[in-house]
Write a protein that holds these residues in place. Structure first.
Motif, short mmCIF file in Angstrom:
data_model
loop_
_atom_site.label_atom_id
_atom_site.label_comp_id
_atom_site.label_asym_id
_atom_site.label_seq_id
_atom_site.Cartn_x
_atom_site.Cartn_y
_atom_site.Cartn_z
N ASN A 1 0.84 -1.27 -0.08
CA ASN A 1 0.13 0.20 0.03
C ASN A 1 0.81 1.18 0.14
OD1 ASN A 1 1.05 -0.32 2.71
ND2 ASN A 1 -0.61 0.55 3.69
N GLY A 2 0.02 2.28 0.00
CA GLY A 2 1.15 3.69 0.10
C GLY A 2 1.62 4.01 -1.33
N GLY A 3 2.60 4.87 -1.30
CA GLY A 3 3.25 5.51 -2.60
C GLY A 3 3.74 4.27 -3.40
N GLU A 4 4.06 2.82 -3.05
CA GLU A 4 4.68 1.76 -3.66
C GLU A 4 3.56 1.11 -4.47
OE1 GLU A 4 4.94 0.43 0.71
OE2 GLU A 4 4.81 2.37 -0.38
N SER A 5 2.24 1.42 -4.12
CA SER A 5 1.19 0.22 -4.66
C SER A 5 1.14 0.40 -5.89
CB SER A 5 -0.24 0.84 -4.01
OG SER A 5 -0.59 2.07 -4.48
N ARG A 6 1.47 1.16 -6.77
CA ARG A 6 1.23 1.34 -8.01
C ARG A 6 1.96 0.56 -9.27
NH1 ARG A 6 1.53 7.68 -9.06
NH2 ARG A 6 3.27 7.02 -7.61
N LYS A 7 3.11 0.02 -8.79
CA LYS A 7 4.08 -0.96 -9.43
C LYS A 7 4.30 -2.10 -8.85
CE LYS A 7 7.17 0.39 -12.30
NZ LYS A 7 8.26 0.81 -12.82
N SER A 8 4.19 -1.96 -7.45
CA SER A 8 4.37 -3.24 -6.52
C SER A 8 3.40 -4.54 -7.08
CB SER A 8 4.51 -3.30 -5.14
OG SER A 8 5.44 -2.10 -4.70
N TYR B 1 9.70 7.75 -7.08
CA TYR B 1 8.61 6.70 -6.39
C TYR B 1 9.05 5.41 -6.40
CZ TYR B 1 4.76 10.28 -6.18
OH TYR B 1 3.93 11.24 -5.78
N ILE B 2 8.60 4.69 -5.32
CA ILE B 2 9.29 3.23 -5.46
C ILE B 2 8.50 2.04 -5.50
CG2 ILE B 2 11.04 4.17 -3.41
CD1 ILE B 2 9.33 2.79 -1.53
N THR B 3 9.05 1.21 -6.15
CA THR B 3 8.46 -0.06 -6.32
C THR B 3 8.98 -1.25 -5.22
OG1 THR B 3 8.35 0.18 -8.81
CG2 THR B 3 8.23 -2.19 -7.94
N LEU B 4 8.30 -1.96 -4.58
CA LEU B 4 8.99 -2.71 -3.50
C LEU B 4 8.47 -4.29 -3.85
CD1 LEU B 4 8.16 -1.16 -0.18
CD2 LEU B 4 10.50 -1.61 -0.92
N PRO B 5 9.32 -4.90 -4.68
CA PRO B 5 8.97 -6.07 -5.21
C PRO B 5 8.88 -6.99 -3.74
CG PRO B 5 10.82 -5.37 -6.50
CD PRO B 5 10.69 -4.53 -5.47
N PRO B 6 7.75 -7.86 -3.73
CA PRO B 6 7.34 -8.54 -2.49
C PRO B 6 8.41 -9.91 -2.52
CG PRO B 6 5.58 -8.97 -3.82
CD PRO B 6 6.70 -7.80 -4.63
#
Length: 783
Positions: A57-64, A730-735
């Motif tokens: 969620n948050g700012g990382e939601s769009r590409k994660s 903006y960040i992506t956080l690969p899970p």
């Protein structure tokens, strides 16, 4: 966060506990509840009636990535509704437009002006000037400001956005804890000379760095009547005083009365008196000296923790109470610690842990008090002990030409301020009653222990600073006073240092005019409890240090200072969601979940949510700048922090501070125990713009610090002409994913009592950040 509900559930609006960070500052929140039709239902054994979605969620939601390996899903029976509760912090520069039609304007972040406290107050450009170019707005971190909660570093008087009070005392023995020590020389010198009621003829000040002396602030009185105040910047465990003879003298010039007392203690005993089960101190998180965590929720373990706290409290002069503190967040659960406290506050009620949920220390000192009172000779005068006004109903000494009497004044309820009270049985020995230069001086002696409960008992082993009131009359006959005042007297030993502590500093977050105030203390854990924030004295932990974050980001609150213009354009935006779903097949599915200890012919297993935070239930934390420097000397939350000393949690390489190769990192960790947990999905919550990564390890025998998951943020480069989601900063956080799908590592069932260790790192070389988070939002099964 968002909810998907089904035919057998609905959303209900509930009030929020201010300590519940899941509401993100809103007064209410929505939760899913079952409808009556939920029992019985077709898939009650395999699927819930609703699901919450918060992963990535948050700012990382769009590409994660938002998804799970084959055979695993969030199952919902008969889903039909989707509801989202966004935490929206409006940072849109209105010069770029304010509607969805303006989305093409300013494709790179262009921050507008920010409050003075944004970015830890560093590089603020002015009340109507845009922030220095960067890929984020400091408003995202919810800086407290002049409208609410702003720190006096940025918002001094007459602004009252934070009201700070102190409780300075002289310790009769022992040493100030690190949280109660005074770490500023000027504060030390000012408090000793002007606040504590130390009647020295003159004060000499000294600043040293010496581990053989008590740390922080101390005062030594001398036989010639002078005193030396010492500020020791070295951290030290050297105790103060502990002398059997202590003397205090204080004059209230407004009424012309002087109180002097010499306390000679021959012996002391203390006992801890237990309360009934089901009580706790209202201030069980204020000024905590030391905490003792129970090993489990068994009666034996909780009693053992209580006994450790009681034993400690009996030997520590600053401790007066041991209070239970339940750290558990789930209703009906117990995860208790017993905290040694200087002050209890009101006794509040709860379900209870053990008999002695509150233990109160009662100390009996045996010895003699010699009291000298001086005042005008032509009228009566008096002194009331351990009081700040008559309504406290204090034990009082009344002096006139005939001698000294003992009374308890202020015993008439609402009329206390005009009540003569009751005369008490005599416990005094009059040594002398003399007059010189229109001043009457009486000298009396009495035992330290009061004759009755209404007679004040002196506790020189426990109380080093005493409040008192004084008044003078219009004649020798005791009657309504002509003048009155309140003061304080502190007891010291000649030629022996006495430690000066701040045992009750409190900060209240308020509107700019000093109204609507709120104070809090969070359950920040120290190293012995598996966390870092308590040991680092992180500013998020209490309202005294707090300078930014969710507490200042209340619903509809303006995040600019009062003197900054608020643009009238209403922000309008659209949100778009895509859902990927598969129908659940209860049996004979062509593809079934693999890699667990339970075989099934169904198409999916449900993935319950597994959640914990590296900030250990504080909900957020601060990342202070690595250093206070000559150019930036103040760090909110760490008042008077020494120049060029690394802030707690910081480590650096290179020539620091200020060197071109200086690089600094702030780290927090948390140890958490789980049992029978098989992770399928793990995603950390790691805020831009300073996140370096978040790591999760297992740390059980044979698997010491074995990496389970590392989340490495991928920062956008600004190539939006190639990828519209590649916004700069903006960040992506690969899970982390586990399963039997191609390219994934197989999942592992963690055995009972497996210790997990979470580590979170952020860059803080020059800048600080409020409201940072380090939560793990995970999904898994127990088989």
């Amino acid at each position: 966060m968002a909810w998907m509900t089904g035919a057998h559930s609905e959303l209900e609006e509930v009030e929020c506990d201010p300590n519940d960070v899941s509401s993100h500052g809103a007064p209410t929140k929505w939760v899913a509840v079952d409808k009556p039709s939920a029992l019985p239902r077709k898939f009650a054994d395999v699927a819930p009636t609703s699901q919450m979605f918060s992963e990535g969620n948050g700012g990382e939601s769009r590409k994660s990535f938002h998804g799970y390996p084959d055979g695993f899903a969030q199952l919902i029976e008969s889903p039909d509704s989707w509801t989202i509760t966004p935490m929206q912090i409006d940072t849109r520069n209105r010069d770029c437009g304010s509607t969805y039609k303006d989305v093409g304007n300013c494709t790179q972040m262009l921050p507008a002006y920010e409050p003075r406290s944004a970015r830890y107050g560093r590089n603020w450009q002015g009340k109507d000037k845009p922030a220095l170019p960067s890929n984020y707005s400091g408003i995202l971190e919810c800086p407290c400001n002049s409208r609410y909660g702003g720190d006096p570093i940025f918002y001094p008087s007459p602004i009252k956005s934070k009201i700070v009070t102190h409780n300075y005392v002289v310790l009769p023995s022992g040493a100030c804890s690190s949280t109660q020590a005074i770490w500023d020389a000027q504060e030390c010198f000012s408090v000793v000379a002007g606040t504590l009621g130390i009647g020295a003829t003159k004060f000499e000040n000294a600043t040293v760095s010496d581990k053989t002396l008590p740390q922080g602030c101390s005062v030594m009185t001398h036989s010639d009547g002078s005193a030396t105040t010492t500020f020791n910047s070295a951290e030290s465990s050297t105790p103060c005083s502990g002398a059997k003879t202590q003397v205090g003298e204080s004059m209230l010039t407004s009424v012309g009365v002087t109180l002097k007392a010499e306390l000679v203690s021959t012996s002391e005993t203390s006992v801890m008196t237990p309360s009934p089960k089901g009580q706790y101190c209202a201030q069980n998180k204020v000024g905590v000296i030391k905490s003792f965590h129970a090993g489990s929720d068994s009666q034996a373990d909780m009693l053992a923790a209580l006994q450790l706290c009681n034993a400690f409290c009996q030997t520590d002069s600053t401790c007066n109470f041991c209070s239970v503190d339940n750290l558990a967040t789930a209703p009906g659960k117990l995860d208790v610690q017993f905290s040694a406290l200087p002050i209890c506050g009101a006794n509040l009620t709860w379900g209870g842990a053990v008999v002695g949920d509150i233990s109160s220390k009662a100390t009996t000192d045996t010895g003699t008090a010699t009291i000298t009172l001086t005042g005008p000779s032509d009228v009566w005068f008096g002194v009331g002990l351990a009081a700040q006004n008559m309504a406290d109903a204090p034990y009082t000494l009344i002096v006139n030409s005939t001698g000294v009497t003992e009374r308890q004044i202020g015993t008439c309820g609402s009329e206390a301020e005009h009540c003569p009270g009751d005369q008490l049985a005599n416990s005094l020995t009059l040594v002398s009653n003399t007059v010189s230069n229109n001043l009457r001086t009486v000298v009396i002696t009495r035992p330290l222990k009061g004759l009755t409960a209404k007679h004040y008992s002196f506790h020189p082993s426990q109380v080093g600073t005493l409040n008192f009131i004084s008044a003078v009359g219009s004649s020798q006959a005791f009657a309504y006073h002509k003048n009155h005042a309140a003061g304080v007297v502190s007891f010291t030993a000649t030629e022996v240092p006495s430690c000066v502590c701040d045992t009750g500093a409190e900060g209240k977050l308020c509107a700019g005019n000093g109204t609507g105030c709120d104070s809090f203390v969070k359950q920040c854990l120290d190293h012995s409890q598996g966390g870092d924030l308590g040991s680092q004295h992180n500013p998020t932990c209490n309202s005294l240090q707090y300078a930014g974050g969710l507490r200042c980001c209340g619903h509809k609150r303006i995040m600019l200072d009062e003197d900054q213009p608020v643009r009238p354009e209403l922000l309008q935006y659209h949100m778009k969601f895509r859902f990927w779903f598969q129908e659940y097949q209860p049996a004979n599915a062509t593809k079934t979940p693999q890699g667990t200890t339970q075989n099934t012919t169904a198409s999916h297993y449900d993935l319950p949510r597994i959640y914990f935070t590296t900030e250990a239930n504080a909900g957020e934390y601060d990342i202070p700048p690595a250093f206070a420097t000559k150019e930036q000397p103040t760090i909110p939350g760490y008042a008077k922090w020494p120049l060029d000393k690394m802030t707690p949690g910081t480590s650096c390489t290179g020539t620091c501070p200020g060197g071109a190769d200086c690089e600094c990192v702030h780290t927090i960790t948390y140890n958490h125990t789980v049992s029978n947990m098989r992770l399928i999905y793990a995603g950390g919550h790691c805020h831009a713009p300073s996140c370096l990564g978040i790591w999760l390890y297992r740390n059980d025998p044979g698997h010491e610090m074995e990496l389970l998951c590392q989340q490495q943020p991928v920062y956008g480069t600004g190539q939006v002409h190639l990828d519209k989601y590649d916004e700069a900063g903006y960040i992506t956080l690969p899970p982390c994913l586990w399963g039997e799908d191609h390219g994934l590592q197989p999942s592992v069932l963690l055995p009972p009592n497996t210790e997990l260790v979470s580590i979170k790192r952020n860059r803080n070389t020059d800048m600080g950040h409020y409201g940072e988070m380090a939560s793990w939002q995970m999904r898994g099964v127990s088989f």
